[in-house]
Design an enzyme around this catalytic site. Structure first.
Site, PDB file in Angstrom:
ATOM      1  N   GLY A   1      -4.282   6.086 -45.602  1.00  0.00           N
ATOM      2  CA  GLY A   1      -5.645   5.676 -45.947  1.00  0.00           C
ATOM      3  C   GLY A   1      -5.890   5.718 -47.445  1.00  0.00           C
TER       4      GLY A   1
ATOM      5  N   GLY B   1       1.707   5.032 -42.553  1.00  0.00           N
ATOM      6  CA  GLY B   1       2.560   5.662 -41.549  1.00  0.00           C
ATOM      7  C   GLY B   1       3.532   4.703 -40.870  1.00  0.00           C
TER       8      GLY B   1
HETATM    9  C1  3PG Z   1      -3.546  11.211 -43.591  1.00  0.00           C
HETATM   10  O1  3PG Z   1      -2.581  11.637 -42.939  1.00  0.00           O
HETATM   11  O2  3PG Z   1      -3.929  10.041 -43.523  1.00  0.00           O
HETATM   12  C2  3PG Z   1      -4.224  12.146 -44.530  1.00  0.00           C
HETATM   13  O3  3PG Z   1      -3.628  13.393 -44.496  1.00  0.00           O
HETATM   14  C3  3PG Z   1      -5.705  12.223 -44.255  1.00  0.00           C
HETATM   15  O4  3PG Z   1      -5.960  12.728 -42.977  1.00  0.00           O
HETATM   16  P1  3PG Z   1      -7.358  12.429 -42.309  1.00  0.00           P
HETATM   17  O5  3PG Z   1      -7.373  10.957 -42.001  1.00  0.00           O
HETATM   18  O6  3PG Z   1      -7.438  13.291 -41.064  1.00  0.00           O
HETATM   19  O7  3PG Z   1      -8.434  12.763 -43.299  1.00  0.00           O
END
Ligand code: 3PG
Ligand code: MG
Length: 412
Positions: A371, A348
């Protein structure tokens, strides 16, 4: 990789269920802050529509309580955005796990936040069997969530008559596989971010694979402290200096190196109007905090990346959201973009930095995963991908097809 791809499946007239990752950032007023993940899913959706399939798409959004979706958890803003992008309204279907909605070839609907379904997070096979009753082809195009073992990612892939990977998933795996399986050398990985503790396993696993490990942010501070430099009031983890030294030894064992800044921007406070100075890393005062890399480091980093064959980038090297500490990450973004290396980026903060510094079209591959991107780099098997691979083996379907209902869910 051994799994079925959407492009290999006959879709005409089929009820296709696409698991996408529309976990997108929302603004305070509930509108989308970024539609990258929605745009990234379009090729898969369009391929299904063009082939004459009836298309259902779902995703999670946030981490709602199962069985208790609130208005804030709704995919309504996603449905609106998807409608704009497809140039047609995309109805949003609530309470969909037993079907009961009408869908014809050429239609597309969005099924409300799948994390609202009881059993989603537990990867419940009974929930998967209910959903599988109205699915002919299951498509996983949610690379960003592939590291989660949840019903619409795993159990449903095992239960559906056919399970395949969508074009986004395939593109991600091809690009990341290319960067890691037989990378052009030198392979440089940039791992930056606030904490060693959250990225220790990735640092350890990359230490065995990469030629240069570029560190930034609080992670770099912990490594600087491990080398005996004063880090003042900087974010760092004193308990992890031994772990940091172990990572350096793993790299050194195959002549790999750690890149750390030689100079930094030190500030008296974490604020845009802080008093700042550029100092060598041995000159950080006890009451200062390191918030960016300095000009000499920017130059040395650019030179290093210029010579790389492959670059994997996750994380900014400074607090680039604040103007006085943006120059390091701006220089890093520019250097990755300018390098002749094959470059991939994910996460992100990294995506925000790429957008902010306008280098998106000069990065070879930008992953939609955060992740999932990191876990893939670590070499871990992602559960959603494991399910697709398992389904590529004959006789792998976990549930027997449910015989036709007396009252078929209303899907024609
Ligand atoms: C993310 O945005 O990292 C993925 O969509 C996974 O989301 P989460 O960490 O809530 O499982
Ligand atoms: Mg996450």
């Amino acid at each position: 990789m051994n799994f079925l791809r959407l492009s290999d499946v006959d879709l005409a007239g089929k009820r296709v269920f696409i698991r996408a990752d529309f976990n997108v950032p929302l603004q305070a007023d509930g509108t989308l802050a970024d539609d990258t993940r929605i745009r990234a899913a379009l090729p898969g959706i369009l391929a299904c529509l063009e082939a004459g399939a009836a298309v259902m798409i779902t995703s999670h959004l946030g981490r709602p309580r199962e069985g208790a979706l609130t208005a804030a958890d709704s995919l309504a803003p996603v449905a609106a955005c998807l409608g704009d992008l497809l140039g047609r309204p995309v109805p949003l279907v609530r309470d969909w796990v037993d079907g009961g909605f009408t869908l014809r070839p050429g239609d597309v609907v969005l099924l409300e936040n799948c994390r609202g379904n009881v059993g989603e997070k537990a990867d419940d096979p009974a929930l998967a069997a209910r959903i599988a009753r109205f699915v002919d082809v299951y498509v996983n195009d949610a690379f960003g969530t592939a590291h989660r073992k949840e019903c619409t990612l795993h159990a449903l892939a095992m239960a559906a008559p056919v399970a395949c990977a969508g074009p986004l998933m395939c593109g991600e795996l091809d690009a990341l596989g290319r960067a890691l399986a037989q990378p052009a050398r030198p392979l440089a990985a940039i791992v930056a971010g606030s904490k060693v503790s959250t990225k220790l396993t990735i640092l350890e696993s990359l230490a065995d694979k990469v030629d240069v490990l570029v560190l930034g942010g609080g992670i770099a501070n912990t490594f600087l402290a491990a080398r005996g430099y004063p880090v003042g009031r900087s974010l760092y983890e004193p308990d992890l200096t031994d772990a940091a030294r172990a990572v350096q030894r793993r790299l050194a064992a195959h002549n790999g190196v750690v890149w750390l800044p030689e100079d930094v921007v030190a500030a008296d406070r974490f604020a845009a109007d802080a008093r700042t100075r550029c100092v060598h890393v041995d000159e950080v005062a006890a009451d200062e905090m390191i918030l960016d890399i300095g000009p000499d480091s920017r130059r040395s980093l650019a030179e290093l990346l210029e010579r790389a064959g492959t670059i994997v980038w996750n994380g900014p090297v400074g607090v680039f959201e604040l103007e006085p500490f943006a120059a390091g990450t701006a220089a890093l973004a520019g250097a990755v973009a300018a390098s002749p290396a094959f470059s991939i980026a994910g996460g992100g903060d990294t995506l925000s930095a790429i957008a902010r510094f306008g280098v998106a079209d000069r990065i070879d591959y930008i992953s939609t995963g955060g992740g999932a991107f990191l876990e893939f780099l670590e070499g871990r098997e992602l559960p959603a991908i494991a399910a697709l691979k398992a389904r590529a083996r004959p006789g792998s379907r976990r549930v027997e097809p449910v015989p036709a209902f007396e009252h078929e869910p209303e899907m024609t």
